[in-house]
Enzyme design. Sequence first.
Site: not given
Lengths: 355, 79
Positions: A158, A290, A327
């Site tokens: 990520c 995040h 995401h």
Amino acid sequence: MGCISGLGQGTAQTWARAAAGQSAIAPFGLPRNEDERTTGPAAPIGEVNDSGVAAHFDRRAIGQLDPLSRYALIAATEAIGEAGLIGDPVLDRRTAISIGCGSGGNTTFETAYRRLYERGQNRVHPQTIPAAMISAPASQIAMLFGVHGPAMTIASACASSAHAIGEAMHMIRAGRVEVAIAGGAEACLTLGSWVAWASLGAMASDTCRPFSIDRQGLVLGEGAAILVLEAWEHAIARRATIHGELIGYGASTDAAHITAPDQAGIEAAIRAAHADATLALDVPVLISSHGTGTGLNDATEARALKAIYGATLAESLVIATKSAHGHLIGGSGALEFLLGLKALQAGLAPPSAII
Amino acid sequence: MPPSRDEIIAIISEEARIDEAKLTSDVTLASLDIASLDVVSVLFAIEDKNGVEIPVEAINPAQTLGQFVDGILAKVSAV
């Protein structure tokens, strides 16, 4: 800057929707356009408009593209076009490409596997490897824009595209290049990828609620975000439109667990970024977090921010835009960087979009 | 149900990235400048949609587009 995600195509539309608190997360079924075998929330891309790419290049030059590369090219064309650098000689030798991806071309691999495993066929498309390899987006951008400098792909889950932007900044600082095309992409809304994510137990069944007490998990999105970074003097000399100055970057590795976040690792990266930027920790900032919406991430991230910023955190703003675009895995850092920069420019923190 | 001639032309246009208006039945594949890789892409797209196998060796550049489409239709209809 350029981007494409479930929020739409182009920086203007993406920012407008994020700023208005709109979300691209909606019920979604896979496989796409076939009998659905699995459903859940996702932030898929709807219409894709290739006309921006086609305006500059013969569509036959683009070749066989996985959606991963297609999204990256659309975002790169917007970014490089807006920077006024299409056809500029600097692209030839003094430009780098740094693209973050979490996985490769899932659609292409899964199409090939379905032939082999599901239908018992023995051949797959001869472009399967070049279309699906994780470095395809960087290579396609290089070929389309004639970039002969280093073109690299960073895969660090990520964090991929955040790392891609930071490492590109250091390439410019080191004097290796004048310009860097940096960002990330992901195209993971395929049946195989989806089921694998679901089996990890981190996916929400309703929506993405970052930092909410009732958060259930993450929601997958897809797309790309690409920025043009440029040496300050180079940008001034050619009177480029400057959106912002990237003054620091910090990276760390938890070296603790393959999926669980580690507070010490997060703190180390933030402290390194402040040190690199020579920016004190007691200055109010905007943090494009995040904020995945998973129980573990948001709690750990919040603890890290409190530990670092202390009382100053109350004067800072934390935004969590995965609630709007889902995401993007390897593409997330770049899209959240872009939205953070737009938020600074507009003086407006986009709300968490919770349906 | 097997695809229609128009549907096959649409697939050729999409995979070989050639305007449909240029895809008349009397032109040869060679004159259309269709790369061999694009021919393969057309065959794979039709295979994936219809569950057939079409050997690429059966295609040669001297074929007209009409013959190319006829050959595909014969394979698809035989399923």
